[in-house]
Design a protein around this motif. Structure first.
Motif, PDB file in Angstrom:
ATOM      1  N   THR A  69       0.900  -1.150  -0.207  1.00  0.00           N
ATOM      2  CA  THR A  69       0.164   0.178   0.005  1.00  0.00           C
ATOM      3  C   THR A  69       0.834   1.218  -0.006  1.00  0.00           C
ATOM      4  O   THR A  69       0.489   2.203  -0.845  1.00  0.00           O
ATOM      5  CB  THR A  69      -0.844  -0.049   1.118  1.00  0.00           C
ATOM      6  N   HIS A  70       2.090   1.076   0.778  1.00  0.00           N
ATOM      7  CA  HIS A  70       3.009   2.412   0.897  1.00  0.00           C
ATOM      8  C   HIS A  70       3.632   2.734  -0.569  1.00  0.00           C
ATOM      9  O   HIS A  70       3.617   3.678  -1.010  1.00  0.00           O
ATOM     10  CB  HIS A  70       4.092   2.216   1.739  1.00  0.00           C
ATOM     11  N   LEU A  71       4.028   1.569  -1.102  1.00  0.00           N
ATOM     12  CA  LEU A  71       4.703   1.706  -2.554  1.00  0.00           C
ATOM     13  C   LEU A  71       3.619   2.163  -3.393  1.00  0.00           C
ATOM     14  O   LEU A  71       4.290   3.170  -4.205  1.00  0.00           O
ATOM     15  CB  LEU A  71       5.151   0.044  -2.762  1.00  0.00           C
ATOM     16  N   LEU A  72       2.468   1.695  -3.345  1.00  0.00           N
ATOM     17  CA  LEU A  72       1.627   2.426  -4.406  1.00  0.00           C
ATOM     18  C   LEU A  72       1.058   3.620  -4.339  1.00  0.00           C
ATOM     19  O   LEU A  72       1.210   4.347  -5.350  1.00  0.00           O
ATOM     20  CB  LEU A  72       0.013   1.479  -4.460  1.00  0.00           C
ATOM     21  N   LYS A  73       1.261   4.188  -3.010  1.00  0.00           N
ATOM     22  CA  LYS A  73       1.094   5.573  -2.936  1.00  0.00           C
ATOM     23  C   LYS A  73       2.060   6.453  -2.991  1.00  0.00           C
ATOM     24  O   LYS A  73       2.034   7.662  -3.332  1.00  0.00           O
ATOM     25  CB  LYS A  73       0.479   5.936  -1.302  1.00  0.00           C
ATOM     26  N   ALA A  74       3.073   5.686  -2.978  1.00  0.00           N
ATOM     27  CA  ALA A  74       4.554   6.496  -3.529  1.00  0.00           C
ATOM     28  C   ALA A  74       4.712   6.854  -4.972  1.00  0.00           C
ATOM     29  O   ALA A  74       5.526   7.503  -5.157  1.00  0.00           O
ATOM     30  CB  ALA A  74       5.753   5.894  -2.852  1.00  0.00           C
ATOM     31  N   LEU A  75       3.923   6.103  -5.811  1.00  0.00           N
ATOM     32  CA  LEU A  75       4.113   6.294  -7.133  1.00  0.00           C
ATOM     33  C   LEU A  75       3.430   7.588  -7.752  1.00  0.00           C
ATOM     34  O   LEU A  75       2.481   8.017  -7.033  1.00  0.00           O
ATOM     35  CB  LEU A  75       3.284   5.272  -8.043  1.00  0.00           C
ATOM     36  N   ARG A  76       3.969   8.093  -8.649  1.00  0.00           N
ATOM     37  CA  ARG A  76       3.569   9.535  -8.829  1.00  0.00           C
ATOM     38  C   ARG A  76       3.365   9.484 -10.298  1.00  0.00           C
ATOM     39  O   ARG A  76       2.604  10.406 -10.798  1.00  0.00           O
ATOM     40  CB  ARG A  76       4.617  10.695  -8.724  1.00  0.00           C
ATOM     41  N   VAL A  77       3.815   8.873 -11.202  1.00  0.00           N
ATOM     42  CA  VAL A  77       3.682   8.621 -12.761  1.00  0.00           C
ATOM     43  C   VAL A  77       2.907   7.575 -13.227  1.00  0.00           C
ATOM     44  O   VAL A  77       1.723   7.499 -13.924  1.00  0.00           O
ATOM     45  CB  VAL A  77       5.133   9.011 -13.425  1.00  0.00           C
ATOM     46  N   LEU A  78       3.155   6.370 -12.603  1.00  0.00           N
ATOM     47  CA  LEU A  78       2.718   5.020 -13.086  1.00  0.00           C
ATOM     48  C   LEU A  78       1.091   5.029 -12.442  1.00  0.00           C
ATOM     49  O   LEU A  78       1.265   5.549 -11.262  1.00  0.00           O
ATOM     50  CB  LEU A  78       3.473   4.071 -12.281  1.00  0.00           C
TER      51      LEU A  78
END
Length: 159
Positions: free
Chosen positions: A53-62
């Motif tokens: 969940t943290h990784l997904l929230k960290a994405l900015r372009v993808l």
């Protein structure tokens, strides 16, 4: 003849720390990643769902859904349900999640920004037979190709 230049001493450490940060760091992982063997252990034990969940929230372009569904190995709906789950991800899901975070961290280090790294993952790469790096991350063999290509980029070998 000039000797081959070794990578900067701290590059692997920086990538390891970026990977940990993308996965939520010590608060979520319950340990500090200090050595590559630590990655093996968090995969073996299963990542906490909050790390994905943290990784997904960290994405900015993808895009957080379709772009990662195959890479991580779970459906969009399953990813959305992770929030209330306490059971760790399976070793396979953990491995794929960590591999994606590691490649993103490495690409960020080499390309200079996370935004550029995410855009790079969605562009055909000449050195990858014009394939999209993100599509290759669906298998271990493909992930190895992407990591090898990043090493070549780091040394200025683009094909």
């Amino acid at each position: 003849m000039m000797p081959e230049q070794a990578p900067e001493r701290g590059t692997d450490e920086v990538v390891l720390q970026r990977t940990a940060k993308l996965l939520g760091g010590k608060p979520l992982l319950k340990r500090k990643l200090e050595h590559p063997i630590d990655i093996h252990e968090i995969i073996r034990d299963g990542l906490p769902p909050g790390s994905l969940t943290h990784l997904l929230k960290a994405l900015r372009v993808l895009r957080r859904d379709a772009d990662l569904e195959q890479v991580v190995g779970m459906s969009v709906r399953t990813m959305q349900r992770l929030g209330g789950r306490s059971k760790p991800l399976s070793p396979e899901q953990s491995g794929r999640t960590v591999e994606f975070a590691k490649v993103l961290a490495r690409a960020t280090e080499i390309l200079g920004s996370q935004d550029e790294a995410e855009r790079w993952m969605k562009r055909p790469a000449l050195g990858l037979d014009r394939r999209l790096p993100i599509e290759l991350l669906t298998t271990n063999a493909g992930a190895d190709l992407v990591e090898d290509y990043l090493t070549r980029l780091e040394y200025g070998v683009y094909t």
